[in-house]
Design a protein around this motif. Sequence first.
Motif, mmCIF file in Angstrom:
data_model
loop_
_atom_site.group_PDB
_atom_site.id
_atom_site.type_symbol
_atom_site.label_atom_id
_atom_site.label_comp_id
_atom_site.label_asym_id
_atom_site.label_seq_id
_atom_site.Cartn_x
_atom_site.Cartn_y
_atom_site.Cartn_z
ATOM 1 N N ARG A 1 25.207 23.989 49.226
ATOM 2 C CA ARG A 1 24.925 23.548 47.861
ATOM 3 C C ARG A 1 25.182 22.043 47.768
ATOM 4 N N ILE B 1 19.965 24.193 47.132
ATOM 5 C CA ILE B 1 20.595 24.932 48.224
ATOM 6 C C ILE B 1 19.713 24.728 49.451
ATOM 7 N N TYR C 1 20.007 19.713 41.709
ATOM 8 C CA TYR C 1 20.898 20.373 42.659
ATOM 9 C C TYR C 1 20.076 21.339 43.503
ATOM 10 N N LEU D 1 22.620 27.402 40.095
ATOM 11 C CA LEU D 1 22.695 27.068 41.517
ATOM 12 C C LEU D 1 23.603 28.073 42.233
ATOM 13 N N GLU D 2 24.709 28.443 41.595
ATOM 14 C CA GLU D 2 25.617 29.420 42.182
ATOM 15 C C GLU D 2 24.951 30.785 42.323
ATOM 16 N N SER E 1 22.762 30.632 45.332
ATOM 17 C CA SER E 1 23.596 30.617 46.530
ATOM 18 C C SER E 1 24.141 32.012 46.822
#
Length: 501
Positions: free
Chosen positions: A211, A229, A227, A194-195, A198
């Motif tokens: 997020r 964005i 999860y 996820l990071e 992002s």
Amino acid sequence: MTKQKVKTAITPTRDENYPEWYQSVLKAADLAEHSAVRGCMVIKPWGYSIWENMQRVLDGMFKETGHQNAYFPLFIPLSFLEKEAQHVEGFAKECAVVTHHRLEKGKDGKLVPAGELEEPLIVRPTSEMIIGHTFAKWVESYRDLPLLINQWANVVRWEMRTRMFLRTTEFLWQEGHTVHASKEEALVETKRMLEIYSEFCHDYLALPVIRGEKTESERFPGAVNTYTIEAMTQDRKALQSGTSHFLGQNFSKSCGIQFRTVEGNQEFGWTTSWGATTRLIGAVIMAHSDDDGLVLPPRIASAHIAIIPIIHNEEARPKVIEYCENIAAQLKKIQYAGQSLRVIIDTRDMRGGEKSWGWIKKGIPLRLEVGLREIEAGQLNICRRDKPHKETTPFAVERVVSLLDEIQSNLLAKAIEFRDLHTIEIDDKKEFYDFFTAKGEEIHGGFALCHWNGDPAIEAKIKEDLNVTIRCIPLHLAPEDGKCIFTGERSSQRVIFAKAY
């Protein structure tokens, strides 16, 4: 006295009709067109090169974190999907199904399906089950873990309402699939990816995203946690721009992914999946473009600079073209965002103004018009796409990289400012309903940060009333005691409500 309307290259404008504006930008920029197959699109070279640039960057980011690329079949046996109940329920209505393997001529001479398959095959809507079946053969011991695999592929989801790049029957994506020896390690992987999404959106697409975790009703079918964005488009709607799923042991149990632990015991693997699609091109269009056409962040732009020769008489042509070629050669030696500058010399037999407007509509970051007068005066001016089209800056080869960086930063700053301007806290039900109710055809709404009691029935009611959903439970917000604005019951954190694509 009435104010004279400013003439724009794109009609209607964003304020006049945002959906039509979007389609007009796509057409004017020559990004894509509708296919003969309902709900599908043809991605044209200018559009596909954006996807190639996105692929290149994301692929590098995946490989830096230990992932490898592989490829898995387009077809999935129906029995595979049936193994995971939530998964099949979530995708059943979107599946395209192959039932026959050949065509024969019928009595009227037309081709008809023949050779019925023993088992129907699903055209890949996502690959958890077919990849899980393969992983079950690849994983035997803890020494085989973690298994970190990504594939670049196409998928088919039978959509009733389509919009190019945002939602089509067939689209392109990458899907990562991993297996881990522990729950903790799989959760770290889920959040790490996820990071990466992002960071990619922020640094390369100039796209600020929030997020967060999806609510239970919005989770990926079969996931324990999803999860996301979420980006904001210029009509103040949310656009889900990437997701990462912690699948727990649900799919490993369905597919038989087991490994021998250090202690010699058999345990099911802990899996994740994560993906981003050509929808990101739609996100770039909707976040940055204006009423004159496409605006592209330089780091993923199809090309960085268009050199436009201005030739008023044929005698000047050789000198002007040679000058342009020399500039292009110098520029192509310069590195930007990990690659050589992409430079186009526009030698088409068209008027200079027509060429310039064409590149404005295609969103190229920089335009350089070169004529005999400019050459003889030794004064060249360059035009930035993020500035008014008549505004120019003195040109110098060594300044091009800094100009591109300025454009990239400027687009990000504008997008952050726009999102923050239209993100508000709401603590009253009437104010909430007013916020998401249009007075006419005007653009309205945005991101509403509200307390919610966690009841899926409330989510369903809001969706039915306003077509508004909970986009995510933001990860950056600290817990906060409050009251649900719909029931008055206790709430421990605000969530983001928005209309969405």
